[in-house]
Design a protein around this motif. Structure first.
Motif, PDB file in Angstrom:
ATOM      1  N   THR A  62      -9.172  12.342 -12.460  1.00 47.56           N
ATOM      2  CA  THR A  62      -9.920  11.342 -12.824  1.00 47.56           C
ATOM      3  C   THR A  62     -10.062  11.070 -14.352  1.00 47.56           C
ATOM      4  O   THR A  62     -10.346   9.947 -14.761  1.00 47.56           O
ATOM      5  N   VAL A  63     -10.051  12.238 -14.896  1.00 47.40           N
ATOM      6  CA  VAL A  63     -10.177  12.210 -16.385  1.00 47.40           C
ATOM      7  C   VAL A  63      -9.043  11.647 -17.036  1.00 47.40           C
ATOM      8  O   VAL A  63      -9.055  10.918 -18.012  1.00 47.40           O
ATOM      9  N   ALA A  64      -7.717  11.910 -16.612  1.00 46.80           N
ATOM     10  CA  ALA A  64      -6.478  11.287 -16.982  1.00 46.80           C
ATOM     11  C   ALA A  64      -6.537   9.898 -16.730  1.00 46.80           C
ATOM     12  O   ALA A  64      -6.304   9.070 -17.744  1.00 46.80           O
ATOM     13  N   SER A  72     -14.824   0.295 -11.616  1.00 47.49           N
ATOM     14  CA  SER A  72     -14.703   1.543 -10.954  1.00 47.49           C
ATOM     15  C   SER A  72     -16.286   2.042 -10.645  1.00 47.49           C
ATOM     16  O   SER A  72     -17.199   2.012 -11.014  1.00 47.49           O
ATOM     17  N   VAL A  73     -15.877   3.134  -9.575  1.00 50.49           N
ATOM     18  CA  VAL A  73     -17.128   3.852  -9.219  1.00 50.49           C
ATOM     19  C   VAL A  73     -16.468   5.036  -9.055  1.00 50.49           C
ATOM     20  O   VAL A  73     -15.428   5.529  -8.127  1.00 50.49           O
ATOM     21  N   ILE A  74     -17.132   6.176  -9.716  1.00 47.92           N
ATOM     22  CA  ILE A  74     -17.097   7.520  -9.541  1.00 47.92           C
ATOM     23  C   ILE A  74     -18.082   8.372  -8.578  1.00 47.92           C
ATOM     24  O   ILE A  74     -19.066   8.224  -9.392  1.00 47.92           O
ATOM     25  N   ASP A  75     -17.638   9.051  -7.922  1.00 47.66           N
ATOM     26  CA  ASP A  75     -18.710   9.782  -6.978  1.00 47.66           C
ATOM     27  C   ASP A  75     -18.173  11.240  -6.911  1.00 47.66           C
ATOM     28  O   ASP A  75     -17.557  11.685  -6.455  1.00 47.66           O
ATOM     29  N   PRO A  76     -18.908  12.125  -8.060  1.00 44.52           N
ATOM     30  CA  PRO A  76     -18.626  13.480  -8.212  1.00 44.52           C
ATOM     31  C   PRO A  76     -18.933  14.209  -7.061  1.00 44.52           C
ATOM     32  O   PRO A  76     -17.964  15.337  -6.744  1.00 44.52           O
ATOM     33  N   VAL A  77     -19.728  13.918  -6.417  1.00 41.95           N
ATOM     34  CA  VAL A  77     -20.384  14.917  -5.222  1.00 41.95           C
ATOM     35  C   VAL A  77     -19.299  14.741  -4.143  1.00 41.95           C
ATOM     36  O   VAL A  77     -18.745  15.741  -3.666  1.00 41.95           O
ATOM     37  N   ASN A  78     -18.742  13.518  -3.816  1.00 40.59           N
ATOM     38  CA  ASN A  78     -17.704  13.659  -2.613  1.00 40.59           C
ATOM     39  C   ASN A  78     -16.223  13.547  -3.232  1.00 40.59           C
ATOM     40  O   ASN A  78     -15.441  13.380  -2.578  1.00 40.59           O
ATOM     41  N   GLN A  79     -16.238  13.775  -4.444  1.00 38.72           N
ATOM     42  CA  GLN A  79     -14.606  13.646  -5.079  1.00 38.72           C
ATOM     43  C   GLN A  79     -13.974  12.432  -4.584  1.00 38.72           C
ATOM     44  O   GLN A  79     -12.879  12.512  -4.322  1.00 38.72           O
ATOM     45  N   GLU A  80     -14.428  11.328  -5.346  1.00 37.20           N
ATOM     46  CA  GLU A  80     -13.954  10.018  -4.858  1.00 37.20           C
ATOM     47  C   GLU A  80     -13.951   9.114  -6.082  1.00 37.20           C
ATOM     48  O   GLU A  80     -15.093   9.087  -6.674  1.00 37.20           O
ATOM     49  N   CYS A  81     -13.087   8.389  -6.452  1.00 38.25           N
ATOM     50  CA  CYS A  81     -12.806   7.572  -7.450  1.00 38.25           C
ATOM     51  C   CYS A  81     -12.018   6.184  -7.036  1.00 38.25           C
ATOM     52  O   CYS A  81     -11.083   6.113  -6.608  1.00 38.25           O
ATOM     53  N   THR A  82     -12.970   5.107  -7.322  1.00 41.70           N
ATOM     54  CA  THR A  82     -12.156   3.725  -6.830  1.00 41.70           C
ATOM     55  C   THR A  82     -12.302   3.165  -7.914  1.00 41.70           C
ATOM     56  O   THR A  82     -13.057   2.761  -8.453  1.00 41.70           O
ATOM     57  N   ILE A  83     -11.216   2.226  -8.394  1.00 43.60           N
ATOM     58  CA  ILE A  83     -10.870   1.497  -9.525  1.00 43.60           C
ATOM     59  C   ILE A  83     -10.186   0.416  -8.854  1.00 43.60           C
ATOM     60  O   ILE A  83      -8.907   0.435  -8.178  1.00 43.60           O
ATOM     61  N   THR A  84     -10.792  -0.740  -9.169  1.00 39.67           N
ATOM     62  CA  THR A  84     -10.376  -2.243  -8.893  1.00 39.67           C
ATOM     63  C   THR A  84      -9.896  -3.006 -10.097  1.00 39.67           C
ATOM     64  O   THR A  84     -10.846  -3.189 -10.839  1.00 39.67           O
ATOM     65  N   THR A  85      -8.825  -3.444 -10.335  1.00 34.67           N
ATOM     66  CA  THR A  85      -8.405  -4.472 -11.409  1.00 34.67           C
ATOM     67  C   THR A  85      -7.882  -5.816 -10.858  1.00 34.67           C
ATOM     68  O   THR A  85      -7.284  -5.826  -9.897  1.00 34.67           O
ATOM     69  N   GLU A  86      -8.107  -6.687 -11.643  1.00 41.71           N
ATOM     70  CA  GLU A  86      -7.774  -8.166 -11.271  1.00 41.71           C
ATOM     71  C   GLU A  86      -7.450  -8.707 -12.484  1.00 41.71           C
ATOM     72  O   GLU A  86      -8.375  -8.660 -13.661  1.00 41.71           O
ATOM     73  N   ILE A  95       1.078  -1.319   0.005  1.00 40.92           N
ATOM     74  CA  ILE A  95       0.010  -0.132  -0.110  1.00 40.92           C
ATOM     75  C   ILE A  95       0.850   1.172   0.034  1.00 40.92           C
ATOM     76  O   ILE A  95       1.888   1.144   0.703  1.00 40.92           O
ATOM     77  N   ASN A  96       0.529   2.364  -0.839  1.00 43.10           N
ATOM     78  CA  ASN A  96       1.235   3.601  -0.592  1.00 43.10           C
ATOM     79  C   ASN A  96       0.235   4.807  -0.941  1.00 43.10           C
ATOM     80  O   ASN A  96      -1.021   4.441  -1.602  1.00 43.10           O
ATOM     81  N   TRP A  97       0.585   5.755  -0.850  1.00 47.41           N
ATOM     82  CA  TRP A  97      -0.026   6.942  -1.032  1.00 47.41           C
ATOM     83  C   TRP A  97       0.811   7.879  -2.014  1.00 47.41           C
ATOM     84  O   TRP A  97       1.942   8.006  -1.645  1.00 47.41           O
ATOM     85  N   THR A  98      -0.046   8.607  -2.631  1.00 53.11           N
ATOM     86  CA  THR A  98       0.628   9.655  -3.454  1.00 53.11           C
ATOM     87  C   THR A  98      -0.369  10.955  -3.586  1.00 53.11           C
ATOM     88  O   THR A  98      -1.520  10.702  -3.889  1.00 53.11           O
ATOM     89  N   THR A  99       0.066  12.125  -3.746  1.00 53.34           N
ATOM     90  CA  THR A  99      -0.377  13.182  -3.720  1.00 53.34           C
ATOM     91  C   THR A  99      -0.048  13.962  -5.025  1.00 53.34           C
ATOM     92  O   THR A  99       1.080  14.130  -5.457  1.00 53.34           O
ATOM     93  N   PHE A 100      -1.139  14.220  -5.931  1.00 55.10           N
ATOM     94  CA  PHE A 100      -1.177  14.939  -7.114  1.00 55.10           C
ATOM     95  C   PHE A 100      -1.465  16.454  -7.125  1.00 55.10           C
ATOM     96  O   PHE A 100      -2.309  16.731  -6.476  1.00 55.10           O
ATOM     97  N   LYS A 101      -0.588  17.224  -7.592  1.00 53.64           N
ATOM     98  CA  LYS A 101      -0.743  18.509  -7.421  1.00 53.64           C
ATOM     99  C   LYS A 101      -1.861  19.080  -8.680  1.00 53.64           C
ATOM    100  O   LYS A 101      -1.660  19.977  -9.254  1.00 53.64           O
ATOM    101  N   LYS A 102      -2.975  18.247  -8.599  1.00 50.83           N
ATOM    102  CA  LYS A 102      -3.965  18.360  -9.935  1.00 50.83           C
ATOM    103  C   LYS A 102      -5.119  18.249  -9.083  1.00 50.83           C
ATOM    104  O   LYS A 102      -5.486  17.765  -8.174  1.00 50.83           O
ATOM    105  N   SER A 103      -6.212  18.804  -9.614  1.00 50.22           N
ATOM    106  CA  SER A 103      -7.579  18.671  -9.258  1.00 50.22           C
ATOM    107  C   SER A 103      -8.069  17.288  -9.382  1.00 50.22           C
ATOM    108  O   SER A 103      -7.783  16.498 -10.404  1.00 50.22           O
ATOM    109  N   TRP A 104      -9.115  16.930  -8.520  1.00 48.16           N
ATOM    110  CA  TRP A 104      -9.540  15.698  -8.541  1.00 48.16           C
ATOM    111  C   TRP A 104     -10.238  15.332  -9.924  1.00 48.16           C
ATOM    112  O   TRP A 104     -10.036  14.035 -10.624  1.00 48.16           O
ATOM    113  N   GLU A 105     -10.798  16.264 -10.545  1.00 49.08           N
ATOM    114  CA  GLU A 105     -11.442  16.196 -12.057  1.00 49.08           C
ATOM    115  C   GLU A 105     -10.451  15.700 -13.169  1.00 49.08           C
ATOM    116  O   GLU A 105     -10.640  15.071 -13.770  1.00 49.08           O
ATOM    117  N   ASP A 106      -9.306  16.662 -13.006  1.00 47.45           N
ATOM    118  CA  ASP A 106      -8.079  16.579 -13.796  1.00 47.45           C
ATOM    119  C   ASP A 106      -7.487  14.943 -13.643  1.00 47.45           C
ATOM    120  O   ASP A 106      -7.221  14.262 -14.805  1.00 47.45           O
TER     121      ASP A 106
END
Length: 151
Positions: free
Chosen positions: A21-23, A84-98, A8-19
């Motif tokens: 998620t679209v990327a 994937s689940v994208i929640d624009p109201v709470n600005q959350e995006c969860t993507i699971t791959t297997e 597990i690791n965390w990364t902070t992007f200096k970009k908006s959540w919208e940017d």
């Protein structure tokens, strides 16, 4: 299967959540990802203001040449399920791959969680579960343990 390995690791992007998620959505297909053979959306729905999507992605297999003898011809490509689940109201995006094939060698489940924390800052949490099969390569495919399934 042997005991699972967790990363597990965390990364902070200096970009908006919208940017961010679209990327992620523009990641495949693109001309620089020539290892991706196809990408198909098989389910998409909006429920409770959230966008739910299931995609199947086919990639060229990236297995070291010294291990390719273990892989049957039908597994020369890697088949991946992405949910994937994208929640624009709470600005959350969860993507699971297997991986869907080569489970006789290993099952890899990756979960990315993007969360907008400031106007131009997004935190990504990446969790990786790696279950390696220690049995003979010709063993049967086992079910995903309940605790690792996405509900």
């Amino acid at each position: 299967m042997t005991s699972p390995k967790y990363f597990i690791n965390w990364t902070t992007f200096k970009k908006s959540w919208e940017d961010v998620t679209v990327a992620h959505w523009l990641k495949y297909p693109n001309p620089f990802s020539n290892h991706v053979l196809s990408e198909d959306v098989v389910e998409r729905r909006i429920e409770d203001g959230k966008l739910y999507t299931v995609r199947f992605i086919v990639k060229k297999q990236r297995i070291p040449a010294s291990l390719m003898w273990m892989v049957p011809a039908k597994h020369k490509a890697c088949y991946v399920k992405e949910t994937s689940v994208i929640d624009p109201v709470n600005q959350e995006c969860t993507i699971t791959t297997e991986n869907l094939n080569c489970r006789f060698i290993s099952l890899v489940i990756e979960t990315l969680r993007y969360k907008g924390v400031k106007l131009c800052e997004t935190v990504m949490e990446r969790e990786l579960v790696f279950l390696q099969n220690s049995e003979h390569p010709k063993c049967h495919v086992r079910q995903i343990p309940e605790k690792h399934r996405q509900h």
